[in-house]
Design a protein around this motif. Structure first.
Motif, short mmCIF file in Angstrom:
data_model
loop_
_atom_site.label_atom_id
_atom_site.label_comp_id
_atom_site.label_asym_id
_atom_site.label_seq_id
_atom_site.Cartn_x
_atom_site.Cartn_y
_atom_site.Cartn_z
N SER A 1 -10.79 -16.92 18.42
CA SER A 1 -12.16 -16.91 18.93
C SER A 1 -12.45 -15.67 19.77
O SER A 1 -13.60 -15.28 19.94
N SER B 1 -11.70 -26.22 5.39
CA SER B 1 -12.63 -25.69 6.38
C SER B 1 -14.05 -26.15 6.01
O SER B 1 -14.23 -26.93 5.06
N LEU C 1 -18.61 -24.05 10.32
CA LEU C 1 -17.71 -23.48 11.32
C LEU C 1 -17.73 -21.96 11.32
O LEU C 1 -17.14 -21.33 12.19
N SER C 2 -18.43 -21.37 10.33
CA SER C 2 -18.45 -19.93 10.19
C SER C 2 -19.76 -19.35 10.67
O SER C 2 -20.83 -19.96 10.51
N ASN D 1 -22.64 -18.73 7.73
CA ASN D 1 -22.88 -20.01 7.07
C ASN D 1 -23.82 -19.81 5.88
O ASN D 1 -24.96 -19.41 6.03
N TYR E 1 -13.81 -18.05 8.79
CA TYR E 1 -13.58 -19.49 8.75
C TYR E 1 -12.32 -19.85 9.52
O TYR E 1 -11.23 -19.32 9.23
#
Length: 767
Positions: A45, A318, A322-323, A326, A293
């Motif tokens: 992150s 995944s 979460l990306s 998107n 991802y």
């Protein structure tokens, strides 16, 4: 990349582990797993470089199917396939749960020998339009080759650095636009480096690749020029450690570094992941992909199936939400299967290794031994050196080292031989030949007059290897040392223990004979010489020592005097012996003492005719003069006495000149020592063309200097008796002149004429 890499490569055997400790370890590892996953998520992150937007032709940044460190990741870095140890095949499928997107992947890797690997890879990506014949197609075909640097490279690169290359065919069809299917071609290059693979620190791989060095190109819009697929730089890392429990992979790509694609070259796209193996056959995965991802997954493997020697199954999961990128594709999953089958590299090389490690060195050993037995000693030394340098694991390598040293010794390269034996003692710590290596060093010290050093080595042999064959050889040399020091009783004591079965027995008995004679014990001396004459010679050297013993026996019986017995011993000496002239002289004197002047003259003449270079020629002329004198042939007597005096004076001058010429041992000159160093160095190197050429270049220099060494050694062989020989020659000159004067007086009438009496014969000075 799974830690259970190959069949039977599993260090975790529950049958051998303590169950209580194993259970504790298991709970400990499970407890650590969430911590590891949270740490990885935090790292991912924190990456702020950027993510990769979806590109139809961005297959090289696909880290769902493989990552650097996997044997199937040729499209990331072609050098990575060199880690494959067996034929390996992989199939993978990436899909969205909604079916809006998907891609398939097939690859295979084929190891060739130890350093070479081939790979093929196929990407398939396509879809159809409902109620239309048009379709979307993006296929990629890759042929890969990787080469691990061979052992001829420096130690930091050989077996550690790999170079790889890809050839790519790009097949593209954008729903039949631009005239249908397009084909384009590209190429990638890559490096992979393995700094270490150890139990303590694990295994580390570092990779660097240039993707699309040769760029494929496609058309995206009507009327626009073709767009090159971006040229990228990829740097990768892979580590497997913690007792093969933890696997870490990380990668970063700089996209479109030459600004010839659709990017700007300013985007660095990172990715990374960890796999934690709860058991050697099962692990949990967490990674962050280049398209942004976060992924969780699992891996499992099983070994030694009927069809496969290894099978691995991976699942990754995944979701688009979460990306940051998107695209509304929903839940994503990837499935991969990896299979290994067939022999490993080592097994494939089994026959070649058998040839290299057994048949080839055995043939090389036989060739070297043939040279040695043919007395081609320098060539034999190089040939045995080929074995020690090229086949260090050969089961006769210590014997090759032994004969290499012997070959150098027989080439008069004693210092080179010393280096071989000393190196052998360091290398072959368990060899049965260690006492022989020590003995050879002792023998070199003895030949060089280093008696104290030789004595210390003798003590090592006696104390460490009292039952070895080398002990008898060492006893003989130690006896020679004591004899040289005039410790005759010590020489006799050491050599008495040498058994008749020993090759040294006749030489030891001879030395005992001369030692007894030096002590005045002629009875014991005669017995020792008789022991020598009873052997049955198996070579020229044994025949020679037997002939020398016959001469000594003749001398002992001549002095008793038992002339008939002495003549029998002298007659037993072979015509090929170096002492043949001494035997002939002994026979001539024996017959002269017996007043058989005809036979005495014949033996004296034989010395002159058969051994014209002998130092005994002057004495033969003296003896002929005596025979003529005692038969009252005065003119011939005077002539022979003149020849004796002249020949004796010439021999004295020659001996003195030789002593002056050989004041310096040519073996100790800088030129000869330099040849020894170079010959030893060349024998220790692998026999490349360059080394073989240098060996041949050295040979003429060696031959020239060694010829001088051989002449010196021939001189030195008799140097110890040169003072006695000079005394004998001076005695011959003196006797010849004195007797000539007597004959001249008799011939002129001033002396009293008479036939030779028994007293005349007794008064002759015979040495």
């Amino acid at each position: 990349m799974n830690p259970a890499r190959q069949a039977n490569d599993n260090p975790h055997n529950p049958d051998k582990a303590d169950k209580g400790v194993d259970a504790l370890n298991y709970r400990y590892r499970i407890a650590l797993l969430p911590i590891l996953l949270l740490a990885c998520a935090h790292i991912c992150s924190a990456v702020s470089f950027g993510t990769l937007p979806y590109e139809a032709y961005g297959y090289q940044q696909n880290d769902w199917f493989a990552t650097y460190g996997d044997n199937e990741a040729a499209y990331v870095n072609p050098a990575s396939i060199s880690e494959a140890d067996q034929i390996e095949a992989s199939v993978a499928a990436f899909q969205t749960l909604s079916g809006k997107a998907g891609e398939n992947f097939v690859t295979g890797v084929l190891p060739l020998g130890y350093n070479h690997t081939l790979g093929v890879t196929f990407f398939q990506n396509g879809s159809d339009i409902d109620n239309s014949s048009a379709s979307y197609l993006q296929n990629v075909y890759i042929l890969s080759y990787a080469m691990r640097m061979p052992t001829t490279f420096p130690s930091g690169l050989s077996d550690k650095l790999t170079v790889g290359v890809n050839g790519t065919v790009f097949q593209y069809n954008d729903f039949d636009a631009f005239g249908g299917t397009q084909y384009s071609y590209g190429a990638d290059v890559g490096l992979s480096y393995n700094p270490f693979t150890t139990t303590q620190y694990g295994k580390l791989l570092l990779g660097l690749s240039l993707q699309n060095l040769l760029q494929p190109s496609v058309k995206n819009e009507p009327g626009d020029p073709s767009v090159s697929i971006p040229r990228n730089v990829n740097a990768s890392l892979y580590w497997l450690g913690w007792d093969k429990r933890l696997e870490v992979a990380a990668s970063a790509s700089v996209i479109d570094i030459t600004h010839q694609g659709s990017g700007t070259g300013d985007v660095i796209v990172p990715s990374g992941g960890v796999t934690y193996y709860v058991e050697p056959w099962a692990g949990l995965k967490l990674k962050y992909t280049k398209d942004g991802y976060p992924v969780v997954g699992a891996t499992a493997n099983v070994e030694n199936l009927p069809l496969f020697r290894y099978l691995q199954l991976d699942v990754d999961l995944s979701d688009d939400v979460l990306s940051d990128n998107n695209q509304g594709r929903g839940f994503l999953w990837n499935f991969r299967a990896v299979a290994r089958f067939g022999p490993t590299r080592e097994e494939s090389l089994g026959d070649a290794r058998y040839q290299r490690l057994k048949l080839e060195p055995e043939q090389a050993y036989r060739d070297a031994m043939r040279m040695y037995l043919a007395r081609q000693f320098l060539s034999a030394a190089y040939a045995f050196g080929k074995i020690t340098s090229k086949y260090p694991s050969f089961h006769l390598v210590d014997q090759a080292a032994y004969y290499k040293g012997k070959a150098f010794e027989n080439s008069n390269l004693n210092q080179a031989a010393r280096g071989v034996y000393e190196d052998a003692l360091r290398q072959y710590t368990d060899s049965d030949l260690r006492p022989k290596f020590l003995y050879q060093l002792m023998d070199i010290d003895y030949k060089e007059g280093k008696f104290d050093e030789a004595s210390r080595l003798y003590e090592q042999i006696v104390n460490l290897y009292p039952e070895s064959d080398a002990k008898g050889d060492a006893d003989y040399v130690m006896g020679q040392i004591k004899y040289s020091k005039e410790d005759y009783n010590g020489a006799i004591a050491v050599m008495t223990a040498i058994p008749a079965s020993s090759a040294n027995y006749p030489y030891a008995r001879y030395t005992m004979g001369v030692s007894y004679a030096s002590l005045g014990n002629m009875t014991a001396a005669e017995a020792a010489f008789l022991d020598v004459t009873e052997i049955k010679p198996t070579n020229a050297s044994e025949q020679e020592i037997k002939d020398v013993a016959f001469v000594k026996l003749g001398d002992i019986n001549f002095g008793k005097p038992q002339l008939k017995q002495a003549a029998e011993y002298y007659s037993a000496v072979s015509a090929n012996s170096s002492k043949y002239d001494e035997a002939l002289l002994g026979l001539a004197w024996a017959f002269l003492k017996e007043k058989n002047y005809k036979s005495a003259s014949e033996y004296a003449q034989a010395i002159i005719l058969k051994t014209p270079g002998s130092l005994l020629v002057p004495e033969a002329h003296l003896l002929l003069g005596y025979c003529a004198y005692f038969t009252q042939s005065y003119d011939p007597a005077i002539a022979e006495f003149d020849k004796a005096a002249d020949a004796g004076a010439a021999k004295v001058a020659s001996l003195q000149a030789q002593k002056s010429a050989w004041e310096v041992n040519p073996m100790t000159t800088p030129d000869f020592l330099a040849i020894e160093d170079e010959a030893l160095e060349l024998s220790n190197q692998l026999p490349t063309d360059r080394v073989l050429a240098k060996q041949e270049e050295l040979r003429p220099q060696f031959d020239a200097l060694n010829a001088k060494v051989e002449q010196y050694l021939e001189f030195e062989q008799d140097a110890g008796s040169y003072d006695r020989i000079l005394q004998d020659e001076n005695r011959v000159i003196k006797d010849a002149k004195f007797t000539r004067a007597t004959v001249v007086d008799l011939k002129s009438g001033s002396g009293q004429k008479h036939n030779p009496s028994q007293q005349d014969l007794k008064d002759l000075d015979v040495q």
